[in-house]
Design a protein around this motif. Structure first.
Motif, PDB file in Angstrom:
ATOM      1  N   LEU A 188      -2.503  15.676 -38.952  1.00 19.12           N
ATOM      2  CA  LEU A 188      -1.156  15.519 -38.414  1.00 19.12           C
ATOM      3  C   LEU A 188      -1.135  15.904 -36.937  1.00 19.12           C
ATOM      4  N   LYS A 189      -1.685  17.057 -36.609  1.00 19.36           N
ATOM      5  CA  LYS A 189      -1.711  17.494 -35.210  1.00 19.36           C
ATOM      6  C   LYS A 189      -2.501  16.514 -34.341  1.00 19.36           C
ATOM      7  N   GLU A 190      -3.588  16.011 -34.877  1.00 19.38           N
ATOM      8  CA  GLU A 190      -4.410  15.036 -34.147  1.00 19.38           C
ATOM      9  C   GLU A 190      -3.612  13.766 -33.850  1.00 19.38           C
ATOM     10  N   LYS A 191      -2.868  13.275 -34.845  1.00 17.80           N
ATOM     11  CA  LYS A 191      -2.068  12.064 -34.649  1.00 17.80           C
ATOM     12  C   LYS A 191      -0.974  12.284 -33.608  1.00 17.80           C
ATOM     13  N   LEU A 192      -0.359  13.459 -33.612  1.00 18.32           N
ATOM     14  CA  LEU A 192       0.682  13.751 -32.632  1.00 18.32           C
ATOM     15  C   LEU A 192       0.105  13.863 -31.219  1.00 18.32           C
ATOM     16  N   ALA A 193      -1.129  14.306 -31.101  1.00 16.66           N
ATOM     17  CA  ALA A 193      -1.767  14.480 -29.795  1.00 16.66           C
ATOM     18  C   ALA A 193      -2.333  13.180 -29.229  1.00 16.66           C
ATOM     19  N   GLU A 194      -2.476  12.149 -30.063  1.00 16.16           N
ATOM     20  CA  GLU A 194      -3.024  10.873 -29.606  1.00 16.16           C
ATOM     21  C   GLU A 194      -2.158  10.270 -28.517  1.00 16.16           C
ATOM     22  N   GLU A 195      -2.811   9.591 -27.604  1.00 21.56           N
ATOM     23  CA  GLU A 195      -2.075   8.915 -26.542  1.00 21.56           C
ATOM     24  C   GLU A 195      -1.255   7.751 -27.082  1.00 21.56           C
ATOM     25  N   ARG A 196      -1.827   7.029 -28.068  1.00 19.13           N
ATOM     26  CA  ARG A 196      -1.093   5.922 -28.691  1.00 19.13           C
ATOM     27  C   ARG A 196       0.064   6.494 -29.520  1.00 19.13           C
ATOM     28  N   LEU A 197       1.232   5.979 -29.316  1.00 22.65           N
ATOM     29  CA  LEU A 197       2.401   6.531 -29.984  1.00 22.65           C
ATOM     30  C   LEU A 197       2.475   6.108 -31.449  1.00 22.65           C
ATOM     31  N   THR A 198       2.734   7.067 -32.291  1.00 25.60           N
ATOM     32  CA  THR A 198       2.891   6.850 -33.721  1.00 25.60           C
ATOM     33  C   THR A 198       4.102   7.651 -34.184  1.00 25.60           C
ATOM     34  N   VAL A 199       4.962   7.038 -34.965  1.00 23.39           N
ATOM     35  CA  VAL A 199       6.046   7.778 -35.602  1.00 23.39           C
ATOM     36  C   VAL A 199       5.492   8.306 -36.915  1.00 23.39           C
ATOM     37  N   ARG A 226       7.327  26.629 -40.791  1.00 23.86           N
ATOM     38  CA  ARG A 226       7.499  27.073 -39.393  1.00 23.86           C
ATOM     39  C   ARG A 226       6.720  26.187 -38.427  1.00 23.86           C
ATOM     40  N   GLU A 227       5.484  25.874 -38.782  1.00 23.68           N
ATOM     41  CA  GLU A 227       4.663  25.030 -37.924  1.00 23.68           C
ATOM     42  C   GLU A 227       5.267  23.630 -37.799  1.00 23.68           C
ATOM     43  N   LEU A 228       5.732  23.088 -38.930  1.00 21.49           N
ATOM     44  CA  LEU A 228       6.328  21.759 -38.909  1.00 21.49           C
ATOM     45  C   LEU A 228       7.638  21.742 -38.118  1.00 21.49           C
ATOM     46  N   SER A 229       8.427  22.793 -38.238  1.00 26.82           N
ATOM     47  CA  SER A 229       9.669  22.883 -37.461  1.00 26.82           C
ATOM     48  C   SER A 229       9.384  22.905 -35.968  1.00 26.82           C
ATOM     49  N   LEU A 230       8.363  23.637 -35.569  1.00 28.46           N
ATOM     50  CA  LEU A 230       7.983  23.685 -34.156  1.00 28.46           C
ATOM     51  C   LEU A 230       7.486  22.322 -33.678  1.00 28.46           C
ATOM     52  N   LEU A 231       6.682  21.646 -34.495  1.00 32.34           N
ATOM     53  CA  LEU A 231       6.215  20.304 -34.128  1.00 32.34           C
ATOM     54  C   LEU A 231       7.380  19.311 -34.043  1.00 32.34           C
TER      55      LEU A 231
END
Length: 140
Positions: A26-37, A53-58
């Motif tokens: 999940l963190k890897e996908k959010l950090a990717e330059e290509r946008l993904t919802v 807590r981690e998911l709320s922060l993300l």
């Protein structure tokens, strides 16, 4: 300035041990330059949601790209989770029906019984390609 468009809607369906295994991806996908919802359907039988807590922060950092839906349930007296899976099915249908992005990708991460039931639901809803996350952790 290059304009990026969102081309993939990644849907993660996870139970408690499944979230532990899928969280790095999940963190890897959010950090990717290509946008993904990303939509996460996070299911808990204990109502604890260990990564809340981690998911709320993300979600706070990525408000336009990440949506987390929490589904809590308690097993029936005989230990079955029929009510749970009906709620999961309803939520998955809602996510599919509300999708506005060209490509949807589904991944299930959880204990074997949860994974099998979710796979059956997705197949029933016409989803043909389903990724199954290998489990790195288990609940004792």
């Amino acid at each position: 300035m290059k304009h990026s468009t969102i081309d993939t809607h990644w849907v993660l369906i996870a139970d408690e041990p499944g979230m532990a295994s899928a969280f790095p991806q999940l963190k890897e996908k959010l950090a990717e330059e290509r946008l993904t919802v990303i939509t996460i359907l996070y299911c808990s039988g204990s109502n604890q949601f260990p990564f809340r807590r981690e998911l709320s922060l993300l979600e706070w950092h990525f408000p336009a790209r990440l949506c987390v839906i929490y589904e809590s349930f308690l097993s029936d007296a005989d230990g079955s989770a029929t009510v749970t899976m009906e709620a999961v099915k309803t939520t998955i249908e809602t996510v599919i029906n509300a999708n506005t992005i060209p490509l949807m990708s589904f991944m299930i991460s959880g204990n074997p019984e949860f994974t099998a039931k979710c796979k059956d639901i997705l197949s029933f809803l016409g989803v043909q390609h389903i990724d199954i996350q290998e489990q790195f952790f288990t609940c004792q």
